[in-house]
Motif scaffolding. Structure first.
Motif, short mmCIF file in Angstrom:
data_model
loop_
_atom_site.label_atom_id
_atom_site.label_comp_id
_atom_site.label_asym_id
_atom_site.label_seq_id
_atom_site.Cartn_x
_atom_site.Cartn_y
_atom_site.Cartn_z
N ALA A 1 38.26 42.73 36.43
CA ALA A 1 37.28 42.74 35.24
C ALA A 1 35.99 42.21 35.87
N ALA A 2 35.86 41.46 36.89
CA ALA A 2 34.42 41.26 37.12
C ALA A 2 33.92 42.44 37.83
N ASP A 3 34.59 43.48 38.43
CA ASP A 3 33.72 44.49 38.98
C ASP A 3 33.72 45.55 38.09
N SER A 4 34.36 45.43 36.80
CA SER A 4 34.22 46.41 35.91
C SER A 4 32.80 46.70 35.18
N THR A 5 32.47 48.38 35.16
CA THR A 5 31.26 48.35 34.24
C THR A 5 31.86 49.07 32.87
N ASP A 6 32.90 49.71 32.87
CA ASP A 6 33.29 50.42 31.71
C ASP A 6 33.90 49.46 30.94
N PRO A 7 33.43 49.48 29.59
CA PRO A 7 34.06 48.48 28.51
C PRO A 7 35.44 48.48 28.10
N GLU A 8 36.10 49.53 28.36
CA GLU A 8 37.29 49.59 28.39
C GLU A 8 38.45 48.73 29.51
N ARG B 1 36.90 46.41 31.38
CA ARG B 1 36.59 45.08 31.17
C ARG B 1 37.62 44.55 30.02
N ARG B 2 37.82 45.22 28.87
CA ARG B 2 38.67 44.54 27.87
C ARG B 2 39.99 44.58 28.42
N TYR B 3 40.39 45.61 28.92
CA TYR B 3 41.95 45.53 29.39
C TYR B 3 42.05 44.47 30.42
N PHE B 4 41.47 44.15 31.28
CA PHE B 4 41.71 43.24 32.36
C PHE B 4 41.42 41.88 31.79
N THR B 5 40.36 41.59 30.93
CA THR B 5 40.49 40.40 30.09
C THR B 5 41.43 40.24 29.20
N ASP B 6 41.99 40.97 28.49
CA ASP B 6 42.85 41.10 27.85
C ASP B 6 44.28 40.68 28.53
N ARG B 7 44.61 41.25 29.63
CA ARG B 7 45.51 40.70 30.50
C ARG B 7 45.48 39.27 30.93
N MET B 8 44.28 38.92 31.26
CA MET B 8 44.28 37.42 31.33
C MET B 8 44.28 36.48 30.32
N ASN B 9 43.98 36.88 29.25
CA ASN B 9 44.27 36.12 28.03
C ASN B 9 45.68 35.94 27.75
N SER B 10 46.49 37.39 27.97
CA SER B 10 47.81 37.17 27.49
C SER B 10 48.62 36.33 28.53
N VAL B 11 48.19 36.13 29.86
CA VAL B 11 48.80 35.13 30.74
C VAL B 11 48.48 33.86 30.22
N ALA C 1 28.51 36.23 32.65
CA ALA C 1 27.38 35.98 33.42
C ALA C 1 27.51 36.90 34.61
N ILE C 2 28.58 37.25 34.89
CA ILE C 2 28.87 38.22 36.14
C ILE C 2 28.27 39.66 35.76
N TRP C 3 28.80 40.14 34.72
CA TRP C 3 28.55 41.43 34.26
C TRP C 3 26.81 41.62 34.11
N SER C 4 26.16 40.38 33.48
CA SER C 4 24.73 40.65 33.47
C SER C 4 24.03 40.86 34.77
N GLN C 5 24.68 40.63 35.69
CA GLN C 5 23.87 40.63 36.97
C GLN C 5 24.22 42.12 37.84
N GLN C 6 24.96 42.85 37.24
CA GLN C 6 25.56 44.10 37.64
C GLN C 6 24.37 44.91 37.85
N GLY C 7 24.32 45.49 38.96
CA GLY C 7 23.21 46.55 39.11
C GLY C 7 21.75 45.93 39.93
N THR C 8 21.90 44.49 39.65
CA THR C 8 20.77 44.03 40.49
C THR C 8 21.32 43.11 41.68
N GLU C 9 22.64 42.55 41.55
CA GLU C 9 23.28 41.87 42.63
C GLU C 9 24.96 42.19 42.68
#
Length: 166
Positions: free
Chosen positions: A106-113, A115-125, A143-151
């Motif tokens: 999820a942290a590494d994802s840039t694709d909304p799909e 992000r949603r998939y891995f976040t949903d899996r965490m929420n399921s757990v 916060a992690i996603w907002s820094q993608q592309g710069t750091e």
């Protein structure tokens, strides 16, 4: 070294700092994944599940290393991990062990799909286990996603997440 210490090192050290994470994750993972080794019959469904778990941890490690060393788009690797963990039922015993895998992806994802998939899996757990570190981790993702592309998120993840992801 005990199983618990191996698990703590493997799951915790990469999130304490990129240099420490790379030092640990570049070594053979067999020592850190020994807690997933059981003597089960080859035809056992749990044997297959453990193999999928092991492969998922290896792919998540590749994602971390790729981000820390190249900062290139890893869509294909993330998609491959998604396809792999999609073979594991969300109600499978032990699926809570994959929270770290889901977070890395999820942290590494840039694709909304993705992000949603891995976040949903965490929420399921979380829905099954009620482990409070999971929603805190999910809340740190924007916060992690907002820094993608710069750091690289691997550089500063220890500042961005309030909890140990296990």
């Amino acid at each position: 070294m005990s199983d618990r210490l191996h698990r703590f090192q493997f799951l915790g050290q990469p999130l304490l700092g990129e240099g420490q994470g790379l030092d640990l994750l570049r070594h053979p993972l067999d020592n850190y994944l020994d807690w997933m080794c059981y003597d089960l019959p080859a035809e056992s469904r749990y044997n297959r599940t453990l193999q999928l778990f092991r492969q998922a941890f290896i792919k998540a490690t590749e994602i971390y290393i790729g981000r820390a060393t190249t900062n290139q788009n890893q869509w294909e690797l993330l998609e491959s991990l998604k396809q792999l963990v999609s073979q594991v039922d969300p109600d499978e015993p032990g699926v809570h062990a994959l929270v770290w895998v889901f977070f890395i992806a999820a942290a590494d994802s840039t694709d909304p799909e993705h992000r949603r998939y891995f976040t949903d899996r965490m929420n399921s757990v979380f829905a099954r286990t009620r482990f409070r570190n999971i929603p805190a981790t999910v809340e740190s993702l924007p916060a992690i996603w907002s820094q993608q592309g710069t750091e690289r998120w691997t550089e500063h993840v220890f500042r961005l997440i309030p909890t140990l992801i296990m």
